[in-house]
Design an enzyme around this catalytic site. Structure first.
Site, PDB file in Angstrom:
ATOM      1  N   SER A 178      35.010  62.546  36.176  1.00 30.07           N
ATOM      2  CA  SER A 178      34.868  61.249  36.830  1.00 30.07           C
ATOM      3  C   SER A 178      35.809  61.165  38.011  1.00 30.07           C
ATOM      4  CB  SER A 178      35.223  60.154  35.820  1.00 30.07           C
ATOM      5  OG  SER A 178      35.414  58.921  36.471  1.00 30.07           O
ATOM      6  N   TYR A 215      40.844  56.496  28.888  1.00 28.12           N
ATOM      7  CA  TYR A 215      39.548  57.149  29.148  1.00 28.12           C
ATOM      8  C   TYR A 215      39.700  58.155  30.287  1.00 28.12           C
ATOM      9  CZ  TYR A 215      35.339  57.759  31.881  1.00 28.12           C
ATOM     10  OH  TYR A 215      34.360  58.317  32.650  1.00 28.12           O
ATOM     11  N   ARG A 262      32.675  50.859  46.464  1.00 28.78           N
ATOM     12  CA  ARG A 262      32.481  52.045  45.629  1.00 28.78           C
ATOM     13  C   ARG A 262      31.403  52.927  46.233  1.00 28.78           C
ATOM     14  NH1 ARG A 262      36.299  50.114  43.946  1.00 28.78           N
ATOM     15  NH2 ARG A 262      36.981  49.605  41.830  1.00 28.78           N
ATOM     16  N   TYR A 286      22.718  57.810  29.239  1.00 28.65           N
ATOM     17  CA  TYR A 286      22.183  57.417  30.560  1.00 28.65           C
ATOM     18  C   TYR A 286      22.069  58.622  31.507  1.00 28.65           C
ATOM     19  CZ  TYR A 286      22.408  55.059  35.170  1.00 28.65           C
ATOM     20  OH  TYR A 286      22.200  54.635  36.456  1.00 28.65           O
ATOM     21  N   ASN A 314      24.788  62.187  18.785  1.00 33.23           N
ATOM     22  CA  ASN A 314      24.948  61.487  17.497  1.00 33.23           C
ATOM     23  C   ASN A 314      24.370  60.074  17.559  1.00 33.23           C
ATOM     24  OD1 ASN A 314      26.809  60.059  18.977  1.00 33.23           O
ATOM     25  ND2 ASN A 314      28.548  60.429  17.607  1.00 33.23           N
ATOM     26  N   LYS A 354      39.692  62.636  30.785  1.00 31.99           N
ATOM     27  CA  LYS A 354      39.008  63.473  31.788  1.00 31.99           C
ATOM     28  C   LYS A 354      40.011  64.402  32.479  1.00 31.99           C
ATOM     29  CE  LYS A 354      34.923  61.618  31.126  1.00 31.99           C
ATOM     30  NZ  LYS A 354      33.868  62.377  30.423  1.00 31.99           N
ATOM     31  N   ASN A 393      29.950  56.403  41.269  1.00 30.63           N
ATOM     32  CA  ASN A 393      29.381  55.316  40.440  1.00 30.63           C
ATOM     33  C   ASN A 393      27.871  55.478  40.275  1.00 30.63           C
ATOM     34  OD1 ASN A 393      32.013  54.294  41.514  1.00 30.63           O
ATOM     35  ND2 ASN A 393      31.456  52.503  40.301  1.00 30.63           N
TER      36      ASN A 393
HETATM   37  N1  UFG Z   1      32.543  44.395  39.392  1.00 29.37           N
HETATM   38  C1  UFG Z   1      32.393  43.023  39.498  1.00 29.37           C
HETATM   39  N2  UFG Z   1      31.857  42.359  38.441  1.00 29.37           N
HETATM   40  C2  UFG Z   1      31.458  42.974  37.296  1.00 29.37           C
HETATM   41  C3  UFG Z   1      31.623  44.383  37.185  1.00 29.37           C
HETATM   42  C4  UFG Z   1      32.174  45.047  38.264  1.00 29.37           C
HETATM   43  O1  UFG Z   1      32.734  42.432  40.527  1.00 29.37           O
HETATM   44  O2  UFG Z   1      30.988  42.296  36.365  1.00 29.37           O
HETATM   45  C5  UFG Z   1      33.078  45.136  40.562  1.00 29.37           C
HETATM   46  C6  UFG Z   1      34.355  45.901  40.269  1.00 29.37           C
HETATM   47  O3  UFG Z   1      35.481  45.074  40.491  1.00 29.37           O
HETATM   48  C7  UFG Z   1      34.246  47.058  41.265  1.00 29.37           C
HETATM   49  C8  UFG Z   1      32.740  47.321  41.371  1.00 29.37           C
HETATM   50  O4  UFG Z   1      32.126  46.105  40.923  1.00 29.37           O
HETATM   51  O5  UFG Z   1      34.698  46.674  42.544  1.00 29.37           O
HETATM   52  C9  UFG Z   1      32.255  48.468  40.488  1.00 29.37           C
HETATM   53  O6  UFG Z   1      32.712  48.243  39.149  1.00 29.37           O
HETATM   54  P1  UFG Z   1      32.119  49.105  37.924  1.00 29.37           P
HETATM   55  O7  UFG Z   1      32.737  48.568  36.687  1.00 29.37           O
HETATM   56  O8  UFG Z   1      30.639  49.132  38.010  1.00 29.37           O
HETATM   57  O9  UFG Z   1      32.624  50.570  38.240  1.00 29.37           O
HETATM   58  P2  UFG Z   1      34.120  51.100  38.389  1.00 29.37           P
HETATM   59  O10 UFG Z   1      34.219  51.675  39.753  1.00 29.37           O
HETATM   60  O11 UFG Z   1      35.138  50.152  37.977  1.00 29.37           O
HETATM   61  O12 UFG Z   1      34.111  52.194  37.220  1.00 29.37           O
HETATM   62  C10 UFG Z   1      33.447  53.396  37.368  1.00 29.37           C
HETATM   63  C11 UFG Z   1      33.044  53.948  36.008  1.00 29.37           C
HETATM   64  C12 UFG Z   1      34.238  54.353  35.202  1.00 29.37           C
HETATM   65  C13 UFG Z   1      35.174  55.190  36.002  1.00 29.37           C
HETATM   66  C14 UFG Z   1      35.520  54.483  37.291  1.00 29.37           C
HETATM   67  C15 UFG Z   1      36.418  55.263  38.177  1.00 29.37           C
HETATM   68  O13 UFG Z   1      32.312  52.990  35.273  1.00 29.37           O
HETATM   69  O14 UFG Z   1      33.787  55.127  34.121  1.00 29.37           O
HETATM   70  O15 UFG Z   1      34.301  54.247  38.002  1.00 29.37           O
HETATM   71  O16 UFG Z   1      35.801  56.438  38.576  1.00 29.37           O
HETATM   72  F1  UFG Z   1      36.322  55.402  35.311  1.00 29.37           F
END
Ligand code: UFG
Length: 339
Positions: A124, A149, A231, A11, A32, A153, A179
Site C-alpha cells: 500500500s 495496518y 488522493r 474486492y 476464508n 505492510k 486508492n
Molecule cells: N474521506 C472523507 N469522508 C469519508 C471517507 C473519506 O472525506 O467518509 C476523505 C479522506 O479524508 C481522504 C479521502 O476521502 O481525503 C480518501 O479517503 P479513503 O478513506 O477513501 O482513503 P485513504 O487515502 O484514507 O486510505 C487508503 C486506503 C488505506 C491505505 C491508505 C494509505 O483505504 O488502506 O489509503 O495508502 F492505508
C-alpha cells in the site's frame, strides 16, 4: 500459468482473478470468506465463463494451506489475503500483526516447501508514511506507516526483501496501491464493505442508494486547491491489470521489486463527489466535518517505474471509476448479500 490468488474473493482479488482468467491463466482462489462472499465465485464465472477453483482455507492454518499446494501446486501466488481497516488496526494491533504477518510467513514457507518462488504481494502507498512528499517514488526513502495496518505492510515488505536477498530463487513483486475505486464494467463484481464504509467512494455509493443519509467530508482546510484531501484514485480493473503485468515481469527477473500502482494524478474529495454525482445523476448530500486523525493532505504516485519496467499504465479516468462504481452499486444495492 496456474495462479493461486489468496483473498481472491475480495474486492481487488476478484477483479484480478477475472483479468487472470481473461488472459488465459488458470486460477485457484484461497479465501476464508471472513470479509468476502462466496457469491463472488458465481459472478467471476458469469463474467469469464470459467469457474475458478476454490480453497476455503484460512492461511493461518498451515496444514490446510499445505494441502492446497499438495493437491494442485501453483506456478505463482498473488497474495491479497489480510486485514485492512486502518481504524480497527489501531484498536486491535495484535490481531493485525498476527494475522497479516502470520499468514504471509505461512504462505512463503509453504511456497518454498513446494518449490514455488514467484510471488506478488499487496502492499500500500501507506508505507510512504507522513515524512515523504508526493509524488512518491519507490526508492524515495525510509518506509514507515502511521498505524498498525500500515506497519504490517512495511514489515512484510522487509521480510520479503530479506527473503529474496537470502534465497536468490525468489521473484517477488511488491505492489504499492494508491486508492482503488470503481468496479468491473459488467456491474457483477465490486466493493462490498461490511458495516459502515471507511473509504470515500463506497460511502458515496451507499448514500446514493439510500443506505446512508449523508457523506461527511473530513476537512476542507488542507493546503490543497479546494481545501479537501487529494488522493490518487485508480480504477480497480487498471489495478488488476497491473498485477498481471507484474506477474508476467517476474517470469524474467529475480529478487524483490516494488512498483507503485496509481495514475500519477491527484483528485480532491470534492472532485470525486462531483464525478460520482454526474454518474449517479443526482446530488450527494454532504457536510464538512473535522479532519480525520492520521489523514494526509495529499498522496499520489510517481508511476515512472511501473511504466518502464512493467509496460503498464492506468488508462481509466475518474469518470470511468464513477460510472462503473455506480453500475455495481445500483445493480447490487445490498452488495452480495442481495444476490
Ligand atoms: N474521506 C472523507 N469522508 C469519508 C471517507 C473519506 O472525506 O467518509 C476523505 C479522506 O479524508 C481522504 C479521502 O476521502 O481525503 C480518501 O479517503 P479513503 O478513506 O477513501 O482513503 P485513504 O487515502 O484514507 O486510505 C487508503 C486506503 C488505506 C491505505 C491508505 C494509505 O483505504 O488502506 O489509503 O495508502 F492505508
Amino acid at each position: 500459468m496456474h495462479v493461486l490468488v489468496t483473498g481472491g474473493a475480495g474486492y481487488i482479488g476478484s477483479h484480478t482473478a477475472v483479468t487472470l482468467i481473461e488472459r488465459g491463466h488458470r486460477v485457484t482462489i484461497a479465501d476464508n470468506f471472513d470479509n468476502s462472499s462466496p457469491v463472488v465465485v458465481d459472478r467471476i464465472e458469469r463474467i469469464t465463463g470459467t469457474r475458478p477453483t476454490i480453497a476455503a482455507v484460512d492461511l493461518l492454518n498451515k496444514e490446510a494451506l499445505t494441502n492446497v499446494f499438495a493437491a494442485d501446486t501453483p506456478d505463482a501466488v498473488i497474495h491479497f489475503a489480510g486485514l485492512k481497516a486502518v481504524g480497527e488496526s489501531v484498536a486491535q494491533p495484535l490481531r493485525y500483526y498476527a494475522t497479516n504477518i502470520g499468514t504471509t510467513l505461512n504462505l512463503v514457507d509453504v511456497m518454498r516447501e513446494h518449490n514455488v518462488h514467484r510471488l506478488v504481494f499487496s502492499s500500500s502507498a501507506t508505507v510512504y508514511g507522513d515524512e515523504q512528499q508526493p509524488p512518491y517514488s519507490e526508492d524515495g526513502g525510509h518506509l514507515n506507516a502511521t498505524n498498525p495496518y500500515g506497519q504490517t505492510k512495511v514489515m512484510i515488505e522487509r521480510i520479503l526483501a530479506d527473503l529474496a536477498h537470502a534465497e536468490p530463487d525468489w521473484s517477488i513483486g511488491i505492489l504499492r496501491y494508491f486508492n482503488p475505486v470503481g468496479a468491473h464494467e459488467s456491474g457483477l463484481i465490486g466493493e462490498d464493505p461490511h458495516g459502515i464504509p471507511n473509504n470515500l467512494t463506497p460511502y458515496i455509493l451507499q448514500v446514493a442508494v439510500g443506505r446512508l443519509n449523508e457523506l461527511g467530508i473530513f476537512g476542507n482546510d488542507y493546503p490543497t486547491a479546494d481545501g479537501t484531501g487529494e488522493r490518487d484514485y485508480i480504477h480497480v480493473v487498471d489495478l488488476a491489470e497491473g498485477h498481471v503485468a507484474a506477474l508476467e515481469k517476474l517470469a524474467t527477473t529475480t529478487g524483490a521489486h516494488a512498483w507503485n500502482l496509481g495514475t500519477g494524478t491527484p483528485t480532491s474529495v470534492l472532485d470525486v463527489v462531483a464525478a460520482f454525482e454526474k454518474a449517479i445523476g443526482k446530488p450527494i448530500p454532504y457536510s464538512i466535518k473535522p479532519r480525520r486523525a492520521g489523514d494526509l493532505p495529499q498522496s499520489w504516485a510517481d508511476t515512472t517505474r511501473a511504466e518502464q519496467e512493467l509496460g503498464w499504465k492506468a488508462t481509466r479516468d475518474i469518470t470511468a471509476m464513477a460510472r462503473d462504481g455506480w453500475r455495481w452499486q445500483s445493480e447490487n444495492p445490498d452488495g452480495y448479500a442481495g444476490a
